[in-house]
Write a protein that holds these residues in place. Structure first.
Motif, PDB file in Angstrom:
ATOM      1  N   TYR A  28       0.868  -1.183   0.000  1.00 24.23           N
ATOM      2  CA  TYR A  28       0.000   0.000   0.000  1.00 24.23           C
ATOM      3  C   TYR A  28       0.900   1.227   0.000  1.00 24.23           C
ATOM      4  CZ  TYR A  28      -3.429  -3.301   1.939  1.00 24.23           C
ATOM      5  OH  TYR A  28      -4.251  -4.359   2.159  1.00 24.23           O
ATOM      6  N   TRP A  51      -0.206   2.256   4.255  1.00 24.40           N
ATOM      7  CA  TRP A  51      -1.125   1.230   4.784  1.00 24.40           C
ATOM      8  C   TRP A  51      -2.014   1.774   5.895  1.00 24.40           C
ATOM      9  CZ3 TRP A  51      -0.343   0.297   9.913  1.00 24.40           C
ATOM     10  CH2 TRP A  51       0.933   0.546  10.425  1.00 24.40           C
ATOM     11  N   TYR A  99      -6.894  -1.664   4.126  1.00 19.87           N
ATOM     12  CA  TYR A  99      -6.013  -2.281   5.127  1.00 19.87           C
ATOM     13  C   TYR A  99      -6.762  -2.579   6.426  1.00 19.87           C
ATOM     14  CZ  TYR A  99      -2.161  -3.264   8.221  1.00 19.87           C
ATOM     15  OH  TYR A  99      -1.344  -3.899   9.123  1.00 19.87           O
ATOM     16  N   GLU A 115      -2.925  -7.396   9.047  1.00 18.69           N
ATOM     17  CA  GLU A 115      -2.451  -7.680   7.680  1.00 18.69           C
ATOM     18  C   GLU A 115      -0.979  -7.325   7.547  1.00 18.69           C
ATOM     19  OE1 GLU A 115      -4.326  -6.060   4.140  1.00 18.69           O
ATOM     20  OE2 GLU A 115      -6.252  -6.350   5.167  1.00 18.69           O
ATOM     21  N   PRO A 137       1.615  -5.641   5.440  1.00 16.47           N
ATOM     22  CA  PRO A 137       1.472  -4.697   4.325  1.00 16.47           C
ATOM     23  C   PRO A 137       2.669  -4.644   3.376  1.00 16.47           C
ATOM     24  CG  PRO A 137       2.063  -3.512   6.311  1.00 16.47           C
ATOM     25  CD  PRO A 137       2.061  -4.968   6.668  1.00 16.47           C
TER      26      PRO A 137
END
Ligand code: SF4
Length: 460
Positions: A357, A360, A366, A370, A372
């Motif tokens: 991302y 993130w 998001y 997770e 990232p």
């Protein structure tokens, strides 16, 4: 004149209760309150447990921002921008990512706030605000005590949070603390600390010294522990593994009421430790020996591990879990590596094009838990394996096995505490996963300072 201090939550799912273990007294807000001049009225709202009365009259709003709370902080700021109220932000995220925070705050406090916040307040009164207030590097920790009156009437976990020292001299590449403090470490005056602890002693069963590395300055830590002994308190803290090399330090910690210590073990793989610039985790002492020594001083261990470094293999999750159960560790955390902006690991991943991302912490897709960034093991596998390890570690067979450690369950009181804490964490093994960042009920776009200046977003 009225100042409103807000402590933002990580996120919120409408209709669901917020995660209980995230509800400790927010010390940064108490420090902010202490920095507001006496002639100003202070209101404090903790977004984790109460709704914010945006329409209540206020002259300005102060928010301390961390990466995980940044999106929520900007949502809150947007509500105030709509009402034409000035919003000021500081904290880790504001220091490490000042340009981003400047978009949502009328002014940003960079670095420690003890010196800059009073200047900001004076400038606000005199109507001569600047956009950035930076600390000269002088150590404010020595002069200010948090104003805990703002916590009155709110339902926090019954733990007294105290900042004894600040910063860390090590340079682990993922650590935002060392990025914020630039590898510096400082401590408060012992008399000041004794006074603060003495005031809270009757109302708190347990103290948490929030320092990121309590033993970074061993000489001071020993002096402080000696002074603590007559107070007969119980406390927990965080240290690095080098603590286990120092028998006198462990003995003084125990004598001063230390119940347990969080240590970042991070990985069982020396190659990973080397990559994270944490060689001291394997060059000084073996993990097994460190655990034995901590047990000998009845210092219960909360060992934390991170996954997602390039030398991890899939079997490492099980290997790490087995290690923690075999050594009957009191508590353990199995988390993925989080690249916080402003840290060397973030810069490295960004340079290598591995971030999934752009930002993130602001991305609507998001979710908490997770991974990232791209790494050797697929991000969703890391996420799944971390949950699996947590569930297994806090499963009944593991809790029962780990109970047979004199440190963990030496008496009836500890037996009860051990089961209670382990069951609480068992409940949360999955609870945080997929938690949103920001309040899902927030509608529309975030409002920037520039939007506000155009005055087309103000409500009547
Ligand atoms: S020892 Fe802990 S606090 Fe210090 S830099 Fe490393 S991770 Fe950060």
């Amino acid at each position: 004149m009225r100042v409103t201090i807000i402590y933002p939550c990580v996120g919120r799912i409408p209709g669901e209760e917020y995660i209980r273990s995230w509800q400790m007294e927010p010390l940064p807000s108490a420090y902010l309150s202490a920095l507001v001049p006496e002639d100003m009225d202070v209101r404090f709202y903790d977004d984790r447990m109460e709704s914010i009365p945006y329409n209540e009259q206020t002259d300005l709003v102060l928010i301390s921002v961390e990466t995980y709370t940044a999106k929520r902080a900007y949502q809150i700021a947007s509500e105030y921008h709509r009402r034409g109220v000035r919003v000021f932000m500081g904290g880790y995220h504001a220091t490490l990512l000042t340009d981003e925070v400047l978009q949502y705050a009328d002014a940003v406090v960079v670095g420690e706030g003890e010196e800059s916040v009073p200047v900001l307040m004076a400038d606000f009164k005199a109507n001569r605000l600047k956009r950035i207030y930076s600390s000269s590097g002088a150590n404010g920790l020595k002069t200010v005590s948090p104003d805990r009156r703002i916590f009155s009437g709110k339902r926090y976990l019954d733990i007294g949070l105290i900042e004894v020292t600040r910063g860390c001299r090590s340079h682990c590449e993922f650590c935002s603390i060392t990025a914020f403090h630039r590898g510096k470490h400082s401590h408060r005056r012992i008399e000041m600390l004794m006074k603060e602890i003495d005031t809270l002693k009757s109302s708190k069963k347990l103290f948490f010294f929030v320092d990121d590395n309590f033993t970074a300055d061993v000489t001071f830590a020993k002096e402080f522990c000696r002074a603590l002994i007559p107070l007969h308190i119980k406390w927990v803290g965080q240290a690095s593994i080098t603590l286990a090399l120092d028998g006198e330090m462990m003995s003084l910690m125990r004598a001063s009421g230390c119940q347990g210590v969080l240590i970042g073990f991070e990985s069982l793989n020396p190659q990973n430790l080397k990559a994270m610039n944490k060689r001291f985790n394997y060059t000084n002492i073996k993990y097994e020996e460190a655990i034995q020594r901590l047990n000998a001083y009845t210092l219960r261990l909360y060992a934390t591990f991170v996954f997602g470094y390039d030398y991890d293999v899939i079997d490492d999750f099980k290997r790490t879990l087995d290690f923690c159960v075999q050594h009957k560790i009191f508590m353990a955390a199995f988390n993925h590596l989080t690249p916080f902006p402003g840290t060397p690991v973030y810069e490295k991943l960004e340079k290598e094009g591995r971030l999934l991302y752009k930002k993130w912490w602001l991305d609507d897709r998001y979710r908490y838990g997770e991974v990232p960034f791209k790494t050797v093991i697929a991000p969703d596998v890391i996420k799944k394996e971390c949950v699996k390890a947590r569930k297994s570690f806090y499963g009944v067979p593991s809790i029962a096995k780990r109970m047979f450690n004199r440190s963990n369950c030496g008496n009836l009181l500890m037996f009860n505490a051990y089961w209670f804490i382990n069951f609480l964490l068992r409940k949360e093994a999955e609870q945080r996963i997929d938690y949103p960042l920001g309040d899902l009920s927030f509608k529309g776009d975030l409002i920037t300072v520039r939007d506000k200046e155009r005055e087309n977003v103000l409500v009547a």
